[in-house]
Scaffold this motif. Sequence first.
Motif, PDB file in Angstrom:
ATOM      1  N   GLN A   1      28.594  40.126  52.756  1.00  0.00           N
ATOM      2  CA  GLN A   1      29.893  40.440  52.169  1.00  0.00           C
ATOM      3  C   GLN A   1      30.950  39.414  52.565  1.00  0.00           C
ATOM      4  N   ARG A   2      30.888  38.924  53.778  1.00  0.00           N
ATOM      5  CA  ARG A   2      31.857  37.906  54.198  1.00  0.00           C
ATOM      6  C   ARG A   2      31.713  36.643  53.359  1.00  0.00           C
ATOM      7  N   ASP A   3      30.487  36.250  53.100  1.00  0.00           N
ATOM      8  CA  ASP A   3      30.269  35.052  52.280  1.00  0.00           C
ATOM      9  C   ASP A   3      30.796  35.260  50.860  1.00  0.00           C
ATOM     10  N   LYS A   4      30.538  36.430  50.308  1.00  0.00           N
ATOM     11  CA  LYS A   4      30.990  36.703  48.939  1.00  0.00           C
ATOM     12  C   LYS A   4      32.514  36.776  48.862  1.00  0.00           C
ATOM     13  N   LEU A   5      33.133  37.446  49.829  1.00  0.00           N
ATOM     14  CA  LEU A   5      34.587  37.560  49.807  1.00  0.00           C
ATOM     15  C   LEU A   5      35.248  36.203  50.020  1.00  0.00           C
ATOM     16  N   SER A   6      34.670  35.376  50.866  1.00  0.00           N
ATOM     17  CA  SER A   6      35.205  34.030  51.069  1.00  0.00           C
ATOM     18  C   SER A   6      35.259  33.272  49.750  1.00  0.00           C
ATOM     19  N   ARG A   7      34.206  33.375  48.977  1.00  0.00           N
ATOM     20  CA  ARG A   7      34.164  32.715  47.668  1.00  0.00           C
ATOM     21  C   ARG A   7      35.165  33.343  46.699  1.00  0.00           C
ATOM     22  N   ASP A   8      35.208  34.669  46.654  1.00  0.00           N
ATOM     23  CA  ASP A   8      36.085  35.346  45.700  1.00  0.00           C
ATOM     24  C   ASP A   8      37.557  35.118  46.033  1.00  0.00           C
TER      25      ASP A   8
ATOM     26  N   GLY B   1      43.382  30.282  41.290  1.00  0.00           N
ATOM     27  CA  GLY B   1      43.563  30.560  39.872  1.00  0.00           C
ATOM     28  C   GLY B   1      42.303  30.520  39.046  1.00  0.00           C
ATOM     29  N   ARG B   2      41.147  30.596  39.691  1.00  0.00           N
ATOM     30  CA  ARG B   2      39.885  30.589  38.948  1.00  0.00           C
ATOM     31  C   ARG B   2      39.355  31.999  38.698  1.00  0.00           C
ATOM     32  N   MET B   3      40.103  33.002  39.121  1.00  0.00           N
ATOM     33  CA  MET B   3      39.735  34.395  38.905  1.00  0.00           C
ATOM     34  C   MET B   3      40.990  35.170  38.529  1.00  0.00           C
ATOM     35  N   THR B   4      40.879  36.087  37.576  1.00  0.00           N
ATOM     36  CA  THR B   4      42.037  36.878  37.174  1.00  0.00           C
ATOM     37  C   THR B   4      42.272  38.023  38.154  1.00  0.00           C
ATOM     38  N   ASN B   5      43.462  38.585  38.079  1.00  0.00           N
ATOM     39  CA  ASN B   5      43.775  39.734  38.927  1.00  0.00           C
ATOM     40  C   ASN B   5      42.869  40.920  38.611  1.00  0.00           C
ATOM     41  N   ASP B   6      42.540  41.114  37.344  1.00  0.00           N
ATOM     42  CA  ASP B   6      41.661  42.224  36.973  1.00  0.00           C
ATOM     43  C   ASP B   6      40.256  42.044  37.547  1.00  0.00           C
ATOM     44  N   ASP B   7      39.767  40.810  37.547  1.00  0.00           N
ATOM     45  CA  ASP B   7      38.436  40.552  38.102  1.00  0.00           C
ATOM     46  C   ASP B   7      38.408  40.869  39.599  1.00  0.00           C
ATOM     47  N   PHE B   8      39.461  40.454  40.308  1.00  0.00           N
ATOM     48  CA  PHE B   8      39.489  40.744  41.744  1.00  0.00           C
ATOM     49  C   PHE B   8      39.680  42.236  41.983  1.00  0.00           C
ATOM     50  N   ASP B   9      40.453  42.892  41.131  1.00  0.00           N
ATOM     51  CA  ASP B   9      40.605  44.349  41.223  1.00  0.00           C
ATOM     52  C   ASP B   9      39.241  45.038  41.205  1.00  0.00           C
ATOM     53  N   ASP B  10      38.408  44.649  40.247  1.00  0.00           N
ATOM     54  CA  ASP B  10      37.084  45.265  40.120  1.00  0.00           C
ATOM     55  C   ASP B  10      36.258  45.041  41.382  1.00  0.00           C
ATOM     56  N   LEU B  11      36.289  43.819  41.889  1.00  0.00           N
ATOM     57  CA  LEU B  11      35.528  43.513  43.097  1.00  0.00           C
ATOM     58  C   LEU B  11      36.071  44.280  44.298  1.00  0.00           C
TER      59      LEU B  11
ATOM     60  N   PHE C   1      37.729  47.205  44.480  1.00  0.00           N
ATOM     61  CA  PHE C   1      37.444  48.637  44.497  1.00  0.00           C
ATOM     62  C   PHE C   1      35.945  48.932  44.511  1.00  0.00           C
ATOM     63  N   ASP C   2      35.146  48.056  43.924  1.00  0.00           N
ATOM     64  CA  ASP C   2      33.702  48.304  43.858  1.00  0.00           C
ATOM     65  C   ASP C   2      32.968  47.884  45.130  1.00  0.00           C
ATOM     66  N   ALA C   3      33.420  46.793  45.758  1.00  0.00           N
ATOM     67  CA  ALA C   3      32.616  46.212  46.835  1.00  0.00           C
ATOM     68  C   ALA C   3      33.307  46.146  48.189  1.00  0.00           C
ATOM     69  N   TYR C   4      34.622  45.957  48.206  1.00  0.00           N
ATOM     70  CA  TYR C   4      35.272  45.591  49.458  1.00  0.00           C
ATOM     71  C   TYR C   4      36.140  46.680  50.078  1.00  0.00           C
ATOM     72  N   GLU C   5      36.706  47.546  49.278  1.00  0.00           N
ATOM     73  CA  GLU C   5      37.696  48.497  49.803  1.00  0.00           C
ATOM     74  C   GLU C   5      37.125  49.374  50.912  1.00  0.00           C
TER      75      GLU C   5
ATOM     76  N   SER D   1      50.051  41.739  41.151  1.00  0.00           N
ATOM     77  CA  SER D   1      50.384  43.081  40.683  1.00  0.00           C
ATOM     78  C   SER D   1      49.306  43.565  39.723  1.00  0.00           C
ATOM     79  N   SER D   2      48.907  44.814  39.904  1.00  0.00           N
ATOM     80  CA  SER D   2      47.955  45.425  38.976  1.00  0.00           C
ATOM     81  C   SER D   2      48.665  46.205  37.874  1.00  0.00           C
ATOM     82  N   ASP D   3      49.996  46.328  37.988  1.00  0.00           N
ATOM     83  CA  ASP D   3      50.763  47.142  37.047  1.00  0.00           C
ATOM     84  C   ASP D   3      51.244  46.320  35.855  1.00  0.00           C
ATOM     85  N   VAL D   4      50.347  45.541  35.282  1.00  0.00           N
ATOM     86  CA  VAL D   4      50.679  44.740  34.105  1.00  0.00           C
ATOM     87  C   VAL D   4      49.620  44.987  33.041  1.00  0.00           C
TER      88      VAL D   4
END
Length: 237
Positions: free
Chosen positions: A38-45, A52-62, A64-68, A87-90
């Motif tokens: 998980q540390r390796d994956k989070l470092s990359r994400d 700016g290579r990942m959207t806020n929605d993509d990180f949101d999914d990761l 809540f699904d994997a890291y929270e 912000s997720s409120d957009v």
Amino acid sequence: MTTNPYQSPQHDCSRGALPAAAGRYAGGWGSGVVDRDQRDKLSRDLRRLVTGRMTNDDFDDLYFDAYEDSPDDAVREIARFGWGLYSSDVLMPYRLKGRHRVNGDEKQAAARCVLFLRTDRPYQWPPPPSEPARRAAWALALNLGLPGSIAMLVICLPLLLFGNDWLFASVLVVPSAAVLVLSLWVLIYQSRVESPALQAWRLAGDWHAWPFLREEDLAAERIGATIADQTRAAGSD
């Protein structure tokens, strides 16, 4: 969103800036679990999010699904730091570029996070204060007080100025205006002023080294990373 505990503070958190908390450098918090995968994956994400290579929605999914709920405290808290950068409120997803780009302090914190995630160090910071009352006040002001008072004023002001039902309108205008002012005060105050509990939490270690507990821990890992990079460069020659 209420104050993000992992963003730069409004005051100087260097040693001696505030009375030292009783638990400074005490350590011993957390599970001590290190999830290498998980540390390796989070470092990359996290790198992808900040650059700016990942959207806020993509990180949101990761998040809540994997890291929270990760058993690794470092993964859980560093992911929370990343989640607080946007912000997720957009309505539309966006990337942390242009006007949404992170500031210099956030970039430095993200770099420290990536460095920490490359290690097998246990995360030693205590959990940040949850402050349910503060969060509830923010949620009420943002989701009910602000939109509700604006809606009432939009309805009542025309009735008061141009309609026949001015008595009904006048009774509601003053309370609606008061709720609007109070809601704005709560939102502005909480976004600019840290609570004493949050200030004390930042003093549990060297805040400018977070997620490392001590500045010397950060310095040691930076030296180790530099030596490793030089060794790899020499091996490729």
